[in-house]
Enzyme design. Structure first.
Site, PDB file in Angstrom:
ATOM      1  N   GLN A   1      -8.285  -0.997   2.679  1.00 17.57           N
ATOM      2  CA  GLN A   1      -9.098  -1.451   3.506  1.00 17.57           C
ATOM      3  C   GLN A   1     -10.316  -2.041   2.761  1.00 17.57           C
ATOM      4  O   GLN A   1     -11.028  -2.673   3.298  1.00 17.57           O
ATOM      5  CB  GLN A   1      -9.649  -0.535   4.513  1.00 17.57           C
ATOM      6  CG  GLN A   1      -8.443  -0.075   5.491  1.00 17.57           C
ATOM      7  CD  GLN A   1      -8.289  -1.179   6.507  1.00 17.57           C
ATOM      8  OE1 GLN A   1      -8.755  -2.143   6.676  1.00 17.57           O
ATOM      9  NE2 GLN A   1      -6.964  -1.112   6.828  1.00 17.57           N
TER      10      GLN A   1
ATOM     11  N   THR B   1      12.981  -6.879  -9.666  1.00 16.32           N
ATOM     12  CA  THR B   1      12.706  -8.255  -9.944  1.00 16.32           C
ATOM     13  C   THR B   1      11.263  -8.336  -9.287  1.00 16.32           C
ATOM     14  O   THR B   1      11.005  -8.026  -8.295  1.00 16.32           O
ATOM     15  CB  THR B   1      13.597  -9.029  -9.371  1.00 16.32           C
ATOM     16  OG1 THR B   1      14.969  -8.895  -9.948  1.00 16.32           O
ATOM     17  CG2 THR B   1      13.294 -10.438  -9.582  1.00 16.32           C
TER      18      THR B   1
ATOM     19  N   GLY C   1       0.852  -1.215  -0.004  1.00 15.52           N
ATOM     20  CA  GLY C   1       0.111   0.035  -0.033  1.00 15.52           C
ATOM     21  C   GLY C   1       0.918   1.213   0.032  1.00 15.52           C
ATOM     22  O   GLY C   1       0.588   2.026  -0.700  1.00 15.52           O
ATOM     23  N   THR C   2       1.628   1.306   0.834  1.00 13.27           N
ATOM     24  CA  THR C   2       2.390   2.576   1.013  1.00 13.27           C
ATOM     25  C   THR C   2       3.462   3.003  -0.310  1.00 13.27           C
ATOM     26  O   THR C   2       3.595   3.866  -1.158  1.00 13.27           O
ATOM     27  CB  THR C   2       3.715   2.386   2.296  1.00 13.27           C
ATOM     28  OG1 THR C   2       2.844   2.257   3.368  1.00 13.27           O
ATOM     29  CG2 THR C   2       4.304   3.712   2.377  1.00 13.27           C
TER      30      THR C   2
ATOM     31  N   ASN D   1      -9.268   3.079   7.829  1.00 19.85           N
ATOM     32  CA  ASN D   1      -8.672   1.745   8.440  1.00 19.85           C
ATOM     33  C   ASN D   1      -8.969   1.787  10.118  1.00 19.85           C
ATOM     34  O   ASN D   1      -9.053   0.664  10.497  1.00 19.85           O
ATOM     35  CB  ASN D   1      -7.145   1.934   8.460  1.00 19.85           C
ATOM     36  CG  ASN D   1      -6.570   3.122   8.877  1.00 19.85           C
ATOM     37  OD1 ASN D   1      -7.148   4.152   8.503  1.00 19.85           O
ATOM     38  ND2 ASN D   1      -5.385   3.164   9.452  1.00 19.85           N
TER      39      ASN D   1
ATOM     40  N   CYS E   1      -1.072   5.303  19.509  1.00 19.40           N
ATOM     41  CA  CYS E   1      -0.291   5.460  20.826  1.00 19.40           C
ATOM     42  C   CYS E   1       0.666   4.258  20.846  1.00 19.40           C
ATOM     43  O   CYS E   1       1.988   4.539  21.378  1.00 19.40           O
ATOM     44  CB  CYS E   1      -1.466   5.464  21.954  1.00 19.40           C
ATOM     45  SG  CYS E   1      -0.602   5.669  23.609  1.00 19.40           S
TER      46      CYS E   1
ATOM     47  N   SER F   1      -3.139  -3.633  -0.877  1.00 17.05           N
ATOM     48  CA  SER F   1      -2.210  -4.233  -0.179  1.00 17.05           C
ATOM     49  C   SER F   1      -2.667  -5.481  -0.012  1.00 17.05           C
ATOM     50  O   SER F   1      -3.972  -5.866   0.429  1.00 17.05           O
ATOM     51  CB  SER F   1      -1.973  -3.679   1.030  1.00 17.05           C
ATOM     52  OG  SER F   1      -0.816  -4.214   1.791  1.00 17.05           O
ATOM     53  N   GLY F   2      -1.750  -6.450  -0.265  1.00 21.76           N
ATOM     54  CA  GLY F   2      -2.041  -8.063  -0.195  1.00 21.76           C
ATOM     55  C   GLY F   2      -2.661  -8.550   1.316  1.00 21.76           C
ATOM     56  O   GLY F   2      -3.655  -9.362   1.357  1.00 21.76           O
ATOM     57  N   HIS F   3      -1.872  -8.168   1.870  1.00 23.82           N
ATOM     58  CA  HIS F   3      -2.357  -8.886   3.543  1.00 23.82           C
ATOM     59  C   HIS F   3      -3.511  -8.481   4.010  1.00 23.82           C
ATOM     60  O   HIS F   3      -3.984  -9.204   4.971  1.00 23.82           O
ATOM     61  CB  HIS F   3      -0.775  -8.545   4.325  1.00 23.82           C
ATOM     62  CG  HIS F   3      -0.926  -7.155   5.117  1.00 23.82           C
ATOM     63  ND1 HIS F   3      -0.362  -6.188   4.453  1.00 23.82           N
ATOM     64  CD2 HIS F   3      -1.576  -6.601   6.162  1.00 23.82           C
ATOM     65  CE1 HIS F   3      -0.410  -5.000   5.050  1.00 23.82           C
ATOM     66  NE2 HIS F   3      -1.216  -5.275   6.081  1.00 23.82           N
TER      67      HIS F   3
END
Lengths: 353, 342
Positions: A136, A194, A28-29, A108, A281, A156-158
């Site tokens: 999300q 790669t 994602g980032t 999120n 936090c 993002s995959g996870h």
């Protein structure tokens, strides 16, 4: 071949017109960074960008950096207490000076869904590129990019049960893209380096499964969450964040007045229940959540956010277990807290819920 | 938390002496809900012996915060007021068998609350710390920070954050904290309480780019008029801080003799004030075109400004700058030079 298959699988989940519109990367980032910087590079005469006040730090930190180091004027669009975007402020910020708009599809921390399809149409009227951070949302709600004006989408995959370290960026065909990682010709010269083939294959399969199960999951999770929220609302001085807004079916964020989330999480953990705090936090910053601040959650509850994220593996029995122990945990911590019941009347009046 | 010592976990799960005292002899508190941790402590004291016979606490905060408050009550019960006032942050930490680095502020909070309770008992007016406030996000003042740095012998900015939360939010006070820490450490080395090798030194600030021809000639006289002339449309690339544009446009404003005389007399901070006021008056015009301009610093008679928004990378930036310079000269009557920086 395996990579091509994965590309088609992700294409199907996103409802993209062509498989070549999917570009694999590390997550994602990276997607967000390359999308926004490319959009700014592609329109050098436009020196402004628009973001929402509740973006993930991938977007926020980048926007701050661009403002500070590249002289980009950043418009931050506020949200109301239910997390709804201020469309009037958005319209005012839109102009032909805006190079890129970046709005998250779903938040999120609270799960609130932004009307990105409409926001993208408005951005198109002034010729701005529209990017959405859909990390999300992908796999949880139906997405059909070919019928929208969205130019770029990060995922993002996870977040859809693929391994960590794999992600993708959707780039509408015909969109000018300036590669941010320079080198070889991988991913049609848009992202050198790669390819993470095992990650890509896993992401493809995860996308396929998410697509197949989305409707069933949504129904199941909505019911499960309804059961959880009905119980949470029985707890005194507790409030479900953005209860009235459209939200992802799996997320609920609840704020408790007068107590601090970390101690709630610790006591839940002792009971074998994993939840997370709304704020950052615990992750190196002492600041309360910028999302809850943007939603005007008052001070008394700002530090007391707990987020439950449900998946298809959770059961009704588990929900009941949460509801069995949580009221006692909250009561115990309120007993210790110097604020709230028994404390001065002023803090009572300012209570959120 | 579950990596903490058994004692910390025990004091969190089974906190001792929770609650309020009926008719306490003194009360103290530290922290607020906005700070993210707060502690109230009440004590009963035997007036004859000065021994603390009972203590109760109420705490809002993370697990360690609750554990530290609980431990503090155990530490002080049975001690005299004088003994209790000597309890340090470190003693609370040791009593709990150590704390995680980033939870040190919990012990500091306990210490602060206890000190206010003791001051209350002694009838001392807890003189409000009126020293300079450094951090925007967390309410900690200079004198307090200095005391924490000294008593705990802190030697890194990260430690200061862990003990006080200061600079743990927006980070805009990072630099002042680094400078304060370096200054206090330097004093401590001089006093012989800190090993010179351990003392913290603030990172050297990068000096703004300024080519030789723009250096002042030392005594504050205006620079020689040999500035590059780029007002005729040569671009100033973004990201390249290039001094430019001594005004070459005809009919430019000239500094007046009165302005020159007044200018020479001004102190540096007064110069900054005059120039920044003049720039603020110009900003609405720049903003109307989607640009903006802010004053970075004034050195001698050179104003360093930062352009943003539409001005960045604009082919006309140099013209804008000459315009800004002209208007500044008109408004202030001073021989100013405007140089863009990044």
């Amino acid at each position: 071949m395996a990579v091509q298959k994965a590309r088609r699988q992700v294409q199907a989940l996103l409802g993209a017109d062509q498989a070549s519109e999917i570009m694999f990367n590390s997550g994602g980032t990276e997607s967000v960074n390359s999308a926004i910087i490319s959009a700014l590079e592609s329109a050098p005469l436009r020196r402004e960008m628009i973001v929402s006040a509740i973006e993930h730090s991938a977007v926020r930190t980048l926007a701050d950096w661009l403002a500070k180091n590249k002289g980009i004027r950043v418009h931050t669009i506020p949200v109301d207490r239910n997390g709804r975007i201020d469309v009037v402020a958005y319209k005012e910020a839109l102009s032909e000076r805006v190079a890129v708009v970046s709005m998250m599809w779903a938040n999120n921390e609270t799960g609130t869904i932004l009307p990105v399809v409409e926001l993208a149409e408005m951005a198109k009227e002034v010729g701005a590129t529209f990017h959405t951070d859909a990390v999300q949302a992908v796999g949880k709600i139906p997405i059909d990019l070919k019928s929208t004006q969205i130019d770029m989408l990060s995922l993002s995959g996870h977040k859809l049960h693929a391994p960590k370290g794999i992600g993708a960026l959707y780039l509408r065909k015909g969109l000018r893209f300036r590669p941010q990682i320079k080198g070889g010709h991988q991913e049609r010269g848009r992202r050198a380096g790669t390819e993470n083939v095992p990650g890509i294959v896993a992401l493809g399969r995860a996308a396929e499964l998410a697509g197949e199960r989305m409707a069933d999951d949504a129904a199941y999770l909505t019911a499960l969450r309804g059961r959880l929220e009905a119980g949470l609302r029985e707890i005194p001085n507790a409030s479900i964040v953005a209860f009235e807004n459209d939200r992802l079916p799996n997320t609920t964020s609840v704020v408790f007045d007068y107590i601090e989330s970390e101690s709630i999480l610790l006591l839940l953990d002792k009971e074998g229940i994993a939840a997370s705090s709304g704020s950052a936090c615990s992750s190196g910053s002492f600041e309360p959540s910028h999302v809850l601040q943007a939603m005007n959650v008052p001070e008394t509850a700002l530090r007391g956010a707990v987020r439950f994220s449900l998946s298809r593996q959770n059961t009704e029995a588990e929900i009941d277990r949460v509801l069995e122990v949580l009221p006692g945990i909250v009561a115990k911590l309120r007993e210790i807290s110097p604020f709230g019941e028994g404390a001065d009347a002023a803090s009572q009046e300012n209570a959120y819920a | 938390m579950w990596q903490c010592s058994d004692k910390v976990q025990d004091h969190f799960l089974n906190p001792r002496n929770v609650g309020a005292l009926e008719q306490p002899d003194a009360e103290g508190q530290a922290g607020t809900i906005a700070y993210g941790d707060a502690l109230k402590i009440a004590i009963k004291v035997n007036r004859d012996s000065g021994v603390i016979t009972d203590a109760r606490f109420k705490s809002f905060g993370c697990g360690v915060s609750i554990a530290a408050a609980s431990a503090l009550t155990e530490i002080i019960i049975g001690r005299t007021i004088d003994e209790a006032s000597a309890v340090s942050d470190a003693e609370i930490v040791d009593y709990l068998g150590g704390l995680p680095e980033d939870k040190m502020y919990c012990a500091v909070l306990g210490h602060e609350a206890l000190q206010t309770a003791i001051a209350h008992y002694r009838g001392e007016n807890d003189a409000a710390d009126s020293s300079e406030r450094i951090c925007k996000c967390f309410p900690a003042r200079k004198a307090f920070l200095e005391r924490i740095i000294r008593t705990n012998k802190l030697t890194s900015p990260g430690q200061v954050t862990n003990y006080t939360k200061v600079s743990g939010g927006c980070q805009s006070c990072k630099r002042p904290i680094e400078e304060l820490l370096a200054a206090v450490n330097a004093d401590m080395v001089e006093e012989g309480v800190l090993d010179a090798a351990k003392a913290y030194h603030a990172p050297v600030k990068a000096t703004p780019f300024m080519p030789a021809k723009f250096q002042m000639n030392g005594n504050g006289a205006p620079p020689r008029p040999n500035g590059v002339t780029e007002a005729n449309g040569k671009s100033i690339g973004p990201g390249v801080p290039r001094p430019n544009a001594a005004p070459s446009v005809g009919g430019e404003a000239q500094p007046t003799p009165q302005g020159l005389a007044a200018f020479a007399k001004l102190k540096p901070e007064e110069r900054i004030e005059v120039v920044s006021k003049a720039i603020d008056e110009l900003r609405p015009y720049l903003k109307a075109d989607g640009g903006d301009c802010e004053l970075v610093e004034v050195k001698e008679n050179t104003a360093f400004v930062k352009l943003s928004g539409a001005c960045m990378g604009c082919q006309m930036a140099s013209v804008t700058l000459s315009g800004v310079q002209q208007r500044l000269i008109e408004k202030t009557g001073m021989p100013l030079r405007v140089v863009p920086v990044q």
